[in-house]
Design a protein around this motif. Structure first.
Motif, mmCIF file in Angstrom:
data_model
loop_
_atom_site.group_PDB
_atom_site.id
_atom_site.type_symbol
_atom_site.label_atom_id
_atom_site.label_comp_id
_atom_site.label_asym_id
_atom_site.label_seq_id
_atom_site.Cartn_x
_atom_site.Cartn_y
_atom_site.Cartn_z
ATOM 1 N N PRO A 424 1.005 -1.436 -0.023
ATOM 2 C CA PRO A 424 0.088 0.058 0.103
ATOM 3 C C PRO A 424 0.982 1.331 -0.074
ATOM 4 N N GLY A 425 0.521 2.365 -0.526
ATOM 5 C CA GLY A 425 0.893 3.483 -0.827
ATOM 6 C C GLY A 425 0.599 4.171 -1.863
ATOM 7 N N PRO A 426 1.100 5.431 -2.238
ATOM 8 C CA PRO A 426 0.464 6.148 -3.433
ATOM 9 C C PRO A 426 0.438 5.365 -4.922
ATOM 10 N N GLY A 427 -0.524 5.752 -5.311
ATOM 11 C CA GLY A 427 -0.886 4.773 -6.630
ATOM 12 C C GLY A 427 -1.450 3.701 -6.851
ATOM 13 N N VAL A 428 -1.375 2.874 -5.204
ATOM 14 C CA VAL A 428 -1.804 1.677 -5.271
ATOM 15 C C VAL A 428 -3.316 1.511 -4.834
ATOM 16 N N LEU A 429 -4.026 0.470 -5.200
ATOM 17 C CA LEU A 429 -5.586 0.396 -4.924
ATOM 18 C C LEU A 429 -5.527 0.223 -3.323
ATOM 19 N N GLU A 502 -0.528 10.387 9.986
ATOM 20 C CA GLU A 502 -0.567 10.301 8.421
ATOM 21 C C GLU A 502 -2.130 10.681 8.005
ATOM 22 N N ALA A 503 -2.083 11.212 6.848
ATOM 23 C CA ALA A 503 -3.261 11.542 6.239
ATOM 24 C C ALA A 503 -3.269 10.781 4.761
ATOM 25 N N TRP A 504 -4.263 9.820 4.680
ATOM 26 C CA TRP A 504 -4.225 9.010 3.376
ATOM 27 C C TRP A 504 -5.135 9.705 2.512
ATOM 28 N N VAL A 505 -5.075 10.061 1.313
ATOM 29 C CA VAL A 505 -5.903 10.771 0.364
ATOM 30 C C VAL A 505 -6.239 9.493 -0.575
ATOM 31 N N VAL A 506 -7.696 9.329 -0.797
ATOM 32 C CA VAL A 506 -7.689 8.207 -1.815
ATOM 33 C C VAL A 506 -8.868 8.618 -2.894
ATOM 34 N N ARG A 507 -8.606 8.257 -4.201
ATOM 35 C CA ARG A 507 -9.314 8.766 -5.118
ATOM 36 C C ARG A 507 -10.765 7.974 -5.393
ATOM 37 N N PRO A 508 -11.637 8.440 -6.123
ATOM 38 C CA PRO A 508 -12.951 7.674 -6.227
ATOM 39 C C PRO A 508 -12.733 6.366 -6.887
ATOM 40 N N ASP A 509 -11.615 6.046 -7.801
ATOM 41 C CA ASP A 509 -11.497 4.670 -7.991
ATOM 42 C C ASP A 509 -10.805 3.747 -7.111
ATOM 43 N N GLY A 510 -10.598 4.223 -5.893
ATOM 44 C CA GLY A 510 -10.089 3.555 -4.769
ATOM 45 C C GLY A 510 -8.347 3.532 -4.831
ATOM 46 N N HIS A 511 -7.707 4.134 -5.706
ATOM 47 C CA HIS A 511 -6.333 4.264 -5.600
ATOM 48 C C HIS A 511 -6.010 5.452 -4.727
ATOM 49 N N VAL A 512 -4.763 5.065 -3.857
ATOM 50 C CA VAL A 512 -4.336 5.968 -2.891
ATOM 51 C C VAL A 512 -3.553 7.185 -3.959
#
Length: 546
Positions: A424-429, A502-512
């Motif tokens: 898990p991390g930026p760019g990953v579902l 930490e603050a995790w930002v997640v897109r509408p398609d579930g990718h971080v």
């Protein structure tokens, strides 16, 4: 339902009513956006099983439009992929779930049945207008719209739309020509015979089997997949210029089948012969048109990356169109569709081409290498890892996307091991795990995140302050939760491997989209803006619907 796009303009044009076009229309309807779906055929063609393997995260996408559970329940679940050399098993792969997904790793069901299920859902939506018998003759732009001209049996119709998603399938050469895109790649010489055979093989009913050089197809390979209703998909690699009609006439096909199933009774449900291609268009976005599915990329099927990647194209296109029309996404999201899905296609092409080069070597040296590896693999673990029977589909990781904020603390470690999800991390579902949200016992991270922008905070972060910063960054539908408040049995923290502050930002398609310090308001603000295609730091989103 997600945050509606607050859109009352012209429908989006979708060209092609196969699974990718169907999925796109349903996803846009979920956002409250109407579509007109044009297809040159007079009606649905339900011949053959075609693409049969549906991956867990694609079932999850279909779940968001109300059909994932039905597809999963009607299909055959399998969790093990076995690879053999002759009659000796070399290795097997089981598929890990980083989380606690609502869906199995793999479900096999015919594309024809999947299309029927999607059609039933489409028929229930007043936002989707399906028009069969509409052969697209021209695609043009007039500055503010894309204009699609289609011929019917009676007349010529024009559809004027803000955007178009072109999903015309593998044979969409005229559509690609209208858009001025190239279709680069190669065609493999060897043929593959595919038969759907109804018979009783209970010991093979829950696993994929791949055979190199079996005695019943010497020098080549055979792939066997279980399907519903006691049916098995069998793929034989056959020589160039293979003649199926001649094989049927002289009893060769019956002998070929009997070598696998013995003297059991059987019925051939469908059979066909294919040559596989590896191709992609040089552009996935042309102005207001986005290309998706087989229209944009053709992949050899060993790895089930065709339909699965096409559905991921659909989701990527749908949320970005919804964001633009809703006024909370920048026009640059269209170009990011090209960036992200081209990168995914190139990854898929690299993997599947490598597989095909091992299955069908293109030189004497290649054949010698294959024979050597397979001979050593029976006893040598190093050689075993060189055997390529197809790396099965997985969601792409958008680590190099312009929408993703990199993290020095969470660099992408590279392509994960076969059967394993990416770290898990930026760019990953984001992992799909159950969460406690407003008393909903069925709530899951992916469902919550699909409604807009999701921000998850960890220990030491002021959730309310984070929400205020996020609200200043975007007018998108927004949800902010503390991980500790919503997780079940510590599972979300474990799956994300979260740390404090930490603050995790997640897109509408579930990718971080980003993982930033929870007390860094500027970084959080910038990450959210970047997620939605904006390049400047301002206090309010000023985008307007187009």
């Amino acid at each position: 339902m997600p945050g509606r796009a607050q859109y009352d303009g012209a429908p989006i044009a979708i060209i092609g009513n196969g699974p990718v076009g169907q999925t796109t229309s349903l996803l846009l309807a979920r956002w409250g956006i109407p579509t007109v779906v044009l297809d040159s055929r007079d009606s649905r063609d339900l011949v053959g099983s075609k693409a049969i393997c549906q991956q867990r995260d694609v079932l999850d996408i279909w779940g968001s439009v109300g059909v994932g559970r039905q597809v999963a329940d009607e299909g055959v679940t399998w969790t093990v992929a076995r690879t053999f050399h002759r009659d000796r098993e070399l290795f097997s792969i089981e598929f890990a779930d980083r989380g606690r997904s609502a869906y199995p790793a793999w479900v096999n069901i015919s594309q024809s049945r999947t299309e029927q299920i999607l059609d039933e859902r489409i028929a229930a939506s007043p936002l989707i207008d399906v028009r069969w018998g509409h052969d697209v003759a021209a695609i043009a732009e007039d500055g503010t719209s894309i204009v699609v001209t289609a011929r019917t049996r009676e007349n010529v119709e024009t559809v004027r739309a803000p955007y178009a998603v072109v999903c015309g399938g593998a044979r969409a050469y005229p559509l690609r020509a209208m858009l001025g895109v190239e279709f680069e790649g190669r065609t493999f010489d060897d043929y593959f015979l595919i038969c759907d055979i109804k018979t009783d093989l209970p010991e093979w009913a829950k696993e994929r089997r791949f055979y190199f050089d079996p005695e019943w197809n010497p020098g080549r390979q055979v792939l066997v997949h279980p399907c519903p209703d006691s049916t098995f998909r069998v793929d034989w690699q056959v020589p160039p210029h293979f003649d199926l009609s001649a094989e049927e006439r002289d009893g060769g096909l019956d002998r070929r089948i009997r070598q696998i199933i013995g003297e059991r009774p059987y019925e051939i449900v469908w059979r066909s012969v294919y040559r596989f291609q590896s191709r992609h268009t040089n552009r996935f976005r042309v102005g207001r048109a986005l290309l998706a599915g087989d229209c944009a990329h053709l992949l050899a099927p060993f790895g089930a990356r065709g339909l699965n990647s096409g559905v991921q194209d659909a989701e990527n296109a749908a949320w970005k169109i919804a964001a633009i029309l809703g006024g909370w996404g920048d026009q640059s999201l269209l170009e990011s569709y090209h960036d992200e899905r081209m990168a995914a296609a190139l990854e898929n092409l690299e993997i599947t081409t490598h597989t095909m080069d091992f299955l069908v070597p293109q030189s004497d040296a290649g054949w010698a290498h294959r024979r050597d590896v397979l001979a050593r693999a029976e006893h040598d673990m190093v050689a075993r890892r060189q055997v390529d029977s197809g790396r099965l589909a997985e969601p792409f990781w958008y680590v190099d996307s312009p929408l993703i904020t990199p993290s020095l603390d969470r660099p992408f470690p590279g392509r994960p091991a076969k059967g394993s999800p990416a770290e898990p991390g930026p760019g990953v579902l984001i992992p799909d795990v159950p969460v406690h949200i407003d008393g909903d016992p069925a709530a899951r991270t992916r469902d919550v995140g699909r409604d807009g922008i999701l921000v998850l905070t960890t220990d030491g972060v002021d959730r309310d302050a984070t929400e205020r910063v996020a609200a200043r960054a975007t007018s998108a539908p927004l949800k902010v939760y503390a991980v500790a408040d919503i997780e079940v049995d510590g599972l979300l923290s474990e799956c994300l491997d979260t740390g404090p502050n930490e603050a995790w930002v997640v897109r509408p398609d579930g990718h971080v989209a980003a993982v930033v310090a929870g007390d860094d308001d500027i970084a959080l603000h910038a990450a959210i803006r970047r997620t939605l295609g904006f390049s400047t730091l301002v206090d309010d989103s000023t985008a307007s619907p187009v």
